[in-house]
Design a protein around this motif. Sequence first.
Motif, PDB file in Angstrom:
ATOM      1  N   ASN A  10     -21.213 -19.567 -14.218  1.00  0.00           N
ATOM      2  CA  ASN A  10     -19.760 -19.296 -13.848  1.00  0.00           C
ATOM      3  C   ASN A  10     -19.145 -18.106 -13.529  1.00  0.00           C
ATOM      4  OD1 ASN A  10     -19.952 -22.031 -13.784  1.00  0.00           O
ATOM      5  ND2 ASN A  10     -18.274 -22.631 -15.060  1.00  0.00           N
ATOM      6  N   GLN A  11     -19.421 -17.147 -14.901  1.00  0.00           N
ATOM      7  CA  GLN A  11     -19.021 -15.632 -14.721  1.00  0.00           C
ATOM      8  C   GLN A  11     -19.822 -14.805 -13.686  1.00  0.00           C
ATOM      9  OE1 GLN A  11     -20.098 -14.356 -18.655  1.00  0.00           O
ATOM     10  NE2 GLN A  11     -18.332 -15.820 -19.734  1.00  0.00           N
ATOM     11  N   GLN A  44     -11.978 -23.719 -15.184  1.00  0.00           N
ATOM     12  CA  GLN A  44     -13.358 -23.397 -14.989  1.00  0.00           C
ATOM     13  C   GLN A  44     -13.269 -21.514 -14.508  1.00  0.00           C
ATOM     14  OE1 GLN A  44     -14.595 -26.394 -12.592  1.00  0.00           O
ATOM     15  NE2 GLN A  44     -16.707 -26.021 -13.513  1.00  0.00           N
ATOM     16  N   VAL A  45     -12.515 -21.248 -13.518  1.00  0.00           N
ATOM     17  CA  VAL A  45     -12.204 -19.975 -13.210  1.00  0.00           C
ATOM     18  C   VAL A  45     -11.541 -19.093 -14.122  1.00  0.00           C
ATOM     19  CG1 VAL A  45     -11.121 -18.529 -11.264  1.00  0.00           C
ATOM     20  CG2 VAL A  45     -11.987 -20.835 -10.740  1.00  0.00           C
ATOM     21  N   TYR A  46     -10.617 -19.742 -14.770  1.00  0.00           N
ATOM     22  CA  TYR A  46      -9.902 -18.678 -15.638  1.00  0.00           C
ATOM     23  C   TYR A  46     -10.693 -18.341 -17.039  1.00  0.00           C
ATOM     24  CZ  TYR A  46      -5.237 -19.289 -13.292  1.00  0.00           C
ATOM     25  OH  TYR A  46      -4.218 -19.100 -12.634  1.00  0.00           O
ATOM     26  N   ARG A  47     -11.620 -19.181 -17.160  1.00  0.00           N
ATOM     27  CA  ARG A  47     -12.430 -19.064 -18.629  1.00  0.00           C
ATOM     28  C   ARG A  47     -13.351 -17.876 -18.053  1.00  0.00           C
ATOM     29  NH1 ARG A  47     -13.651 -25.008 -20.610  1.00  0.00           N
ATOM     30  NH2 ARG A  47     -11.956 -25.295 -21.996  1.00  0.00           N
ATOM     31  N   ALA A  48     -13.969 -18.021 -16.780  1.00  0.00           N
ATOM     32  CA  ALA A  48     -14.762 -16.980 -16.388  1.00  0.00           C
ATOM     33  C   ALA A  48     -14.251 -15.491 -16.348  1.00  0.00           C
ATOM     34  CB  ALA A  48     -15.692 -17.501 -15.119  1.00  0.00           C
ATOM     35  N   LEU A  49     -12.916 -15.615 -15.586  1.00  0.00           N
ATOM     36  CA  LEU A  49     -12.045 -14.476 -15.482  1.00  0.00           C
ATOM     37  C   LEU A  49     -11.862 -13.678 -16.796  1.00  0.00           C
ATOM     38  CD1 LEU A  49      -9.748 -15.607 -12.484  1.00  0.00           C
ATOM     39  CD2 LEU A  49     -11.575 -13.807 -12.434  1.00  0.00           C
ATOM     40  N   ASP A  50     -11.384 -14.577 -17.731  1.00  0.00           N
ATOM     41  CA  ASP A  50     -11.055 -13.805 -18.962  1.00  0.00           C
ATOM     42  C   ASP A  50     -12.490 -13.364 -19.771  1.00  0.00           C
ATOM     43  OD1 ASP A  50      -8.264 -14.894 -19.001  1.00  0.00           O
ATOM     44  OD2 ASP A  50      -9.020 -16.636 -20.316  1.00  0.00           O
ATOM     45  N   ALA A  51     -13.559 -13.797 -19.542  1.00  0.00           N
ATOM     46  CA  ALA A  51     -14.522 -13.016 -20.125  1.00  0.00           C
ATOM     47  C   ALA A  51     -14.876 -11.910 -19.311  1.00  0.00           C
ATOM     48  CB  ALA A  51     -15.690 -14.253 -20.090  1.00  0.00           C
ATOM     49  N   LEU A  52     -14.914 -11.950 -18.070  1.00  0.00           N
ATOM     50  CA  LEU A  52     -15.119 -10.595 -16.934  1.00  0.00           C
ATOM     51  C   LEU A  52     -14.086  -9.717 -17.406  1.00  0.00           C
ATOM     52  CD1 LEU A  52     -15.852 -12.697 -14.069  1.00  0.00           C
ATOM     53  CD2 LEU A  52     -17.668 -11.298 -15.401  1.00  0.00           C
ATOM     54  N   GLN A  54     -12.575  -9.037 -20.179  1.00  0.00           N
ATOM     55  CA  GLN A  54     -12.810  -8.443 -21.505  1.00  0.00           C
ATOM     56  C   GLN A  54     -14.074  -7.600 -21.497  1.00  0.00           C
ATOM     57  OE1 GLN A  54     -13.576 -11.735 -24.354  1.00  0.00           O
ATOM     58  NE2 GLN A  54     -11.396 -12.394 -24.296  1.00  0.00           N
ATOM     59  N   THR A  55     -14.657  -7.673 -20.487  1.00  0.00           N
ATOM     60  CA  THR A  55     -16.031  -6.900 -20.185  1.00  0.00           C
ATOM     61  C   THR A  55     -15.687  -5.664 -19.348  1.00  0.00           C
ATOM     62  OG1 THR A  55     -16.943  -8.057 -18.515  1.00  0.00           O
ATOM     63  CG2 THR A  55     -17.884  -8.737 -20.762  1.00  0.00           C
ATOM     64  N   GLY A  56     -14.831  -5.663 -18.641  1.00  0.00           N
ATOM     65  CA  GLY A  56     -14.467  -4.582 -17.866  1.00  0.00           C
ATOM     66  C   GLY A  56     -15.043  -4.823 -16.396  1.00  0.00           C
ATOM     67  N   LEU A  57     -15.670  -5.972 -16.164  1.00  0.00           N
ATOM     68  CA  LEU A  57     -16.079  -6.123 -14.738  1.00  0.00           C
ATOM     69  C   LEU A  57     -15.232  -6.540 -13.760  1.00  0.00           C
ATOM     70  CD1 LEU A  57     -19.592  -7.696 -15.786  1.00  0.00           C
ATOM     71  CD2 LEU A  57     -19.134  -5.581 -15.249  1.00  0.00           C
ATOM     72  N   VAL A  58     -13.960  -7.001 -14.068  1.00  0.00           N
ATOM     73  CA  VAL A  58     -12.956  -7.511 -13.399  1.00  0.00           C
ATOM     74  C   VAL A  58     -11.598  -6.894 -13.610  1.00  0.00           C
ATOM     75  CG1 VAL A  58     -11.681  -9.353 -12.774  1.00  0.00           C
ATOM     76  CG2 VAL A  58     -14.066  -9.398 -12.613  1.00  0.00           C
ATOM     77  N   HIS A  59     -10.616  -6.572 -12.782  1.00  0.00           N
ATOM     78  CA  HIS A  59      -9.233  -6.242 -13.106  1.00  0.00           C
ATOM     79  C   HIS A  59      -8.409  -7.093 -12.608  1.00  0.00           C
ATOM     80  CE1 HIS A  59     -10.689  -2.289 -14.325  1.00  0.00           C
ATOM     81  NE2 HIS A  59     -11.364  -2.199 -13.352  1.00  0.00           N
ATOM     82  N   ARG A  60      -7.348  -7.193 -13.431  1.00  0.00           N
ATOM     83  CA  ARG A  60      -6.117  -8.156 -12.748  1.00  0.00           C
ATOM     84  C   ARG A  60      -5.167  -7.244 -12.145  1.00  0.00           C
ATOM     85  NH1 ARG A  60      -1.492 -10.646 -13.315  1.00  0.00           N
ATOM     86  NH2 ARG A  60      -1.061 -13.103 -13.207  1.00  0.00           N
ATOM     87  N   LEU A  61      -4.715  -7.730 -11.058  1.00  0.00           N
ATOM     88  CA  LEU A  61      -3.618  -6.863 -10.409  1.00  0.00           C
ATOM     89  C   LEU A  61      -2.273  -7.673 -10.642  1.00  0.00           C
ATOM     90  CD1 LEU A  61      -5.269  -5.836  -6.962  1.00  0.00           C
ATOM     91  CD2 LEU A  61      -5.060  -4.461  -9.114  1.00  0.00           C
ATOM     92  N   ASP A  62      -1.485  -7.232 -11.555  1.00  0.00           N
ATOM     93  CA  ASP A  62      -0.343  -7.982 -12.112  1.00  0.00           C
ATOM     94  C   ASP A  62       0.624  -8.188 -10.867  1.00  0.00           C
ATOM     95  OD1 ASP A  62      -1.211  -8.350 -14.688  1.00  0.00           O
ATOM     96  OD2 ASP A  62      -0.320  -6.381 -15.097  1.00  0.00           O
ATOM     97  N   SER A  63       0.596  -7.166  -9.954  1.00  0.00           N
ATOM     98  CA  SER A  63       1.884  -7.247  -8.782  1.00  0.00           C
ATOM     99  C   SER A  63       1.485  -8.150  -7.865  1.00  0.00           C
ATOM    100  CB  SER A  63       1.960  -5.950  -8.169  1.00  0.00           C
ATOM    101  OG  SER A  63       0.633  -5.660  -7.548  1.00  0.00           O
TER     102      SER A  63
END
Length: 141
Positions: A10-11, A44-52, A54-63
Amino acid sequence: MSPKRALTRNQALVLQTLTASEEPLSAYAILDRLRDDGFRAPLQVYRALDALLQTGLVHRLDSLKAFVACAHPHEHADEAMVAFAICESCGRVWEFSDSKIEDRFAAWAAAEDFVTKTTTFEISGLCAACRKAQGPAGPGV
């Protein structure tokens, strides 16, 4: 960034979806794109995003309440500050780190005795291509 570890199925699918996208994606947009791959629930998506995240492979754009694949996963591993320039017209995102900005912020934090956990700057505006497409009159004219 955390030590490298193997991604779950999933990640890997979520990361591939973000990497292939030309714009940031919300968790629900990711879910829609992965339904044919067996994704049925936002969790399923949120769990994968959380792990990604944490590893720095993904960023969240808050805006934007959206996510992007890291453009430089190994270049800013030791830097606390990541910045994003976001075009308000086309949605393109540029990711960068700047040690001078980071140093200035660290000096401010030290002077104020402020302990930071994470630092992310989001800059919104118009990219050169969108400004050119709007013509010489500019936006809103």
